[in-house]
Design an enzyme around this catalytic site. Structure first.
Site, PDB file in Angstrom:
ATOM      1  CG  ASN A   1      -1.702   1.289   1.376  1.00 48.62           C
ATOM      2  OD1 ASN A   1      -2.745   1.439   0.744  1.00 48.62           O
ATOM      3  ND2 ASN A   1      -1.244   2.217   2.207  1.00 48.62           N
ATOM      4  CD  GLU A   2      -1.540   5.781   0.438  1.00 47.57           C
ATOM      5  OE1 GLU A   2      -0.796   6.399   1.223  1.00 47.57           O
ATOM      6  OE2 GLU A   2      -2.740   6.025   0.333  1.00 47.57           O
TER       7      GLU A   2
ATOM      8  CG  ASN B   1      -4.876   4.102  -1.669  1.00 42.09           C
ATOM      9  OD1 ASN B   1      -5.671   3.227  -2.015  1.00 42.09           O
ATOM     10  ND2 ASN B   1      -3.870   3.857  -0.842  1.00 42.09           N
TER      11      ASN B   1
ATOM     12  CE1 TYR C   1      -6.023  14.746   3.359  1.00 40.86           C
ATOM     13  CE2 TYR C   1      -6.475  12.725   2.162  1.00 40.86           C
ATOM     14  CZ  TYR C   1      -6.282  13.387   3.352  1.00 40.86           C
ATOM     15  OH  TYR C   1      -6.357  12.698   4.537  1.00 40.86           O
TER      16      TYR C   1
ATOM     17  CD1 TRP D   1      -9.622   6.576   4.959  1.00 37.56           C
ATOM     18  CD2 TRP D   1      -8.937   4.528   4.419  1.00 37.56           C
ATOM     19  NE1 TRP D   1      -8.760   6.170   5.939  1.00 37.56           N
ATOM     20  CE2 TRP D   1      -8.318   4.907   5.631  1.00 37.56           C
ATOM     21  CE3 TRP D   1      -8.659   3.256   3.907  1.00 37.56           C
ATOM     22  CZ2 TRP D   1      -7.432   4.073   6.313  1.00 37.56           C
ATOM     23  CZ3 TRP D   1      -7.784   2.437   4.574  1.00 37.56           C
ATOM     24  CH2 TRP D   1      -7.182   2.854   5.770  1.00 37.56           C
TER      25      TRP D   1
ATOM     26  CE  LYS E   1      -9.397  11.211   4.759  1.00 35.41           C
ATOM     27  NZ  LYS E   1      -8.430  11.384   5.857  1.00 35.41           N
TER      28      LYS E   1
END
Length: 695
Positions: A428-429, A480, A486, A566, A587
């Site tokens: 992930n990320e 994501n 954002y 999310w 969230k």
């Protein structure tokens, strides 16, 4: 069950005796090691020695975390603190237990989870060390156990360590023996218990037709005797009523001190398929191991007859048919003041809330979850993606790579038999690309495919170019993306997906995260300006509008193999300093205490659930600032009847799961009521709003 020596029997009565296998055939025994632990949240050199004085330590029961009180610790912007600091370091646990060994038996210590590193000592002897906080692990302690009193000592450390993952993450790392600890007793010929912490049995649907299914089974049989043993292995498929629906028998010789895989094939006639939410039918697979006709061990695992795959259009297929995967991310189950020490009932509550929303799938972020989560997903028909804790950062060392390969092996071995598990996640990320990252992801991909070629793999990508090489290792990739929170606007999620699909037409792509923060204490209807993501003011209505826009965009794009919100529930994150309180990621569609489902939850329920529903939004916006307001009702029915202050009912059509009704409020308190007639029953909801011109 044979009578046991008094001392061990006494211990079992005190601690609670469980059975390793189900049904009449009982060979292995499990003694939960719950009570009587001594604990200190500090390093204690020499604490592994039985004679060590722990009289000044606290007395605790397991499961236990030493960060339970830390879940609310965060930075305070008033003091200029960007994030909170909580205890991440060593702690010790010690337990005295009686033992009366039996000839021909083996003894294993089982830890269902210890974060992040655990060093285990028995009677001063180091029996093993486990690096990785989210998988189960076992040690054969037969030779270390002594007749009479034994001293078990465990040093646990949740500090960041470059040898193992995770190195980073937007969540709290709770330390301790936070899942169950057990003593397992088996025969000296048994199904292997040290196969990456799994059950030692692998079952898969090899072929599927309308009138029959072929089930392949691999049983790992371990012989801890001093001489070879001739074993007979009988495996049966039991239907939901316990009737035998298929059987296979085999025999083999297992050398002394060796583990041998026994391969078997079973034919299931007229199988009932595991079909997700529509029909999650479960069989059970029971294996018996016999020596000279005597039953010595059993093992039982779930069996759902189903296949998963991807088609040429990048769509996910369940049993060869397109199956839309939509739902939410679920962080490691926690509760405020308890951390990850959650009960089965609390896990069941989480899964029930998600099922009631209508999800078809969940992404388990960002690590292996408790077995109860997978069990419940099997029963509810919720498909899962589940992943190793490779999050944000990596270390280029061989030790770090080897540890993640270990954690991938554990994840698969312990969950391979769950029909709910649809894809393995390899990370992930990652924030950097380059040779170390690509080498690491390649190793995880090859490990997953070697252990389980029947399931696709996936990777959650962010923060680098959409087609960066690190996003090319897995069978699928998901992104994501937080348009409208954002960056840019919520409606940009659709054009972004179209552009990516056009550039990568043969690549299966999905959305692994999208979401916006919301506090139920912050109400602004309508929202006058976009909130600042890391700011204080997180009005619930912005999250609602965000999700309305996103789902309307995402549902139009069937080329996305999955879409995951999310996140399902607000959860503790020491890094966060935003919303109505620090150290919380807000969230979630549901509050951390599970008492309040935010309005966005009901938007998805209206879209996804087949159960009739009705919900009036903005119910927490108690004091209205304008006389003229819009009433918004979510429903999956054709129309809603509404009235104000006991007046006439007005029938309002539901358009795209929303009924809008404009009204003028009276001075003071106002009552808005809604109802829907469904099958002779009436669904109702109401809100009370106050309006006044005086301050």
């Amino acid at each position: 069950m044979k009578a046991r020596p008094f001392r061990l029997l006494r211990a079992c009565l005190a601690l609670g005796l469980a059975v390793w296998a189900f049904g009449a055939a009982q060979a292995a025994e499990v003694t939960p090691l719950r009570d009587g632990w001594r604990f200190v949240r500090a390093d204690a050199p020499g604490a592994e020695v039985p004679a060590f004085d722990d009289s000044g330590w606290a007395t605790v029961s397991t499961p236990h975390t030493y960060n339970a009180a830390d879940s609310g610790i965060g930075g305070a912007k008033a003091r200029g603190e960007p994030e909170g600091v909580y205890y991440r370091g060593p702690a010790w646990y010690r337990l005295s237990l009686d033992h009366a060994p039996r000839a021909g038996r083996r003894y294993f210590l089982q830890f269902d989870g210890a974060a992040l590193k655990a060093e285990v000592f028995l009677n001063g002897r180091r029996v093993g060390a486990h690096e990785g906080g989210y998988a189960a692990f076992r040690y054969d302690v037969t030779s270390a156990l002594e007749p009479g009193r034994n001293l078990l000592a465990v040093r646990v450390d949740n500090a960041r360590n470059t040898r193992f993952a995770p190195l980073n993450g937007d969540f709290n790392v709770f330390g301790g023996l936070y899942r169950a600890v057990k003593l397992v007793e088996t025969s000296d010929v048994h199904v292997d218990l040290v196969d990456w912490g799994g059950p030692g049995v692998y079952a898969r649907t090899q072929a599927l037709a309308a009138d029959r299914a072929t089930i392949g089974v691999k049983v790992l049989v371990r012989n801890d005797r001093g001489a070879a043993a001739s074993v007979q292995v009988v495996t049966r498929i039991l239907d939901a009523d316990g009737a035998v629906a298929g059987e296979a028998k085999g025999a083999a010789s297992v050398a002394a001190g060796q583990t041998r895989p026994i391969e078997q094939t079973l034919v299931l006639k007229k199988p009932r398929l595991w079909e997700g939410r529509r029909s999650p039918y479960l069989y059970r697979l029971r294996t018996e191991v016999r020596v000279q006709g005597n039953l010595v061990d059993t093992a039982e695992v779930p069996l759902g007859v189903r296949t998963v795959s991807l088609d040429g259009k990048g769509r996910f297929l369940l049993n060869g048919k397109p199956y839309a995967l939509y739902g939410a991310n679920i962080q490691l189950p926690t509760r405020f003041g308890k951390g990850p020490v959650v009960s089965d009932a609390e896990i069941d509550e989480d899964m029930r809330i998600m099922a009631e929303m209508g999800v078809t799938a969940l992404r388990l972020a960002h690590m292996q979850h408790p077995q109860r989560v997978y069990d419940q997903a099997d029963r509810l028909g919720i498909l899962l993606t589940t992943e190793v804790p490779l999050i944000d950062d990596l270390d280029p060392s061989d030790a770090f790579r080897d540890n993640l390969v270990q954690q991938m092996r554990e994840l698969i071995a312990q969950n391979v038999n769950h029909p709910s598990v649809a894809l393995w996640g390899i990370g992930n990320e990652l924030r950097t690309s380059g040779e170390p990252a690509n080498r690491l992801l390649a190793a995880l991909q090859s490990t997953a495919k070697a252990m389980d070629p029947t399931r696709p793999t996936t990777y959650a990508h962010c923060c680098l170019k959409d087609d960066d090489p690190i996003a090319q290792h897995s069978d699928t990739v998901s992104y994501n993306r937080y348009f409208g929170w954002y960056w840019t606007e919520a409606r940009d999620i659709g054009p972004w997906a179209d552009d990516l699909h056009a550039r990568l037409p043969k690549r299966p792509i999905g959305v692994s995260e999208y979401g916006a923060g919301a506090s139920i204490l912050h109400q602004e209807d309508p929202v006058l300006r976009r909130p600042v993501a890391d700011g204080y003011w997180h009005p619930e209505q912005w999250q609602t509008a965000f999700h309305e826009t996103h789902w309307r965009e995402l549902r139009q794009r069937p080329f996305l193999w999955s879409t995951f919100i999310w996140v399902g529930f607000d959860f503790p994150s020491f890094k966060r300093n935003e919303g109505d309180r620090p150290a919380i990621n807000d969230k979630g569609l549901v509050t951390e205490d599970r008492l309040t489902r935010k309005d966005a939850y009901y938007w998805y329920q209206a879209n996804w659930s087949e159960v009739p529903m009705l919900h009036l939004a903005s119910r927490r916006d108690l004091v209205k600032r304008t006389k003229h307001v819009k009433v918004k009702a979510y429903s999956n029915q054709p129309s809603v009847r509404l009235r104000l202050n006991g007046g006439d009912w007005t029938t309002v059509p539901v358009q795209d799961h929303v009924a809008l009704w404009e009204i003028d409020l009276a001075e003071g308190e106002n009552l808005v009521e809604a109802e829907v007639e469904v099958g002779g029953k009436t669904l109702t909801d109401s809100v009370r709003w106050t309006y006044g011109t005086k301050p």
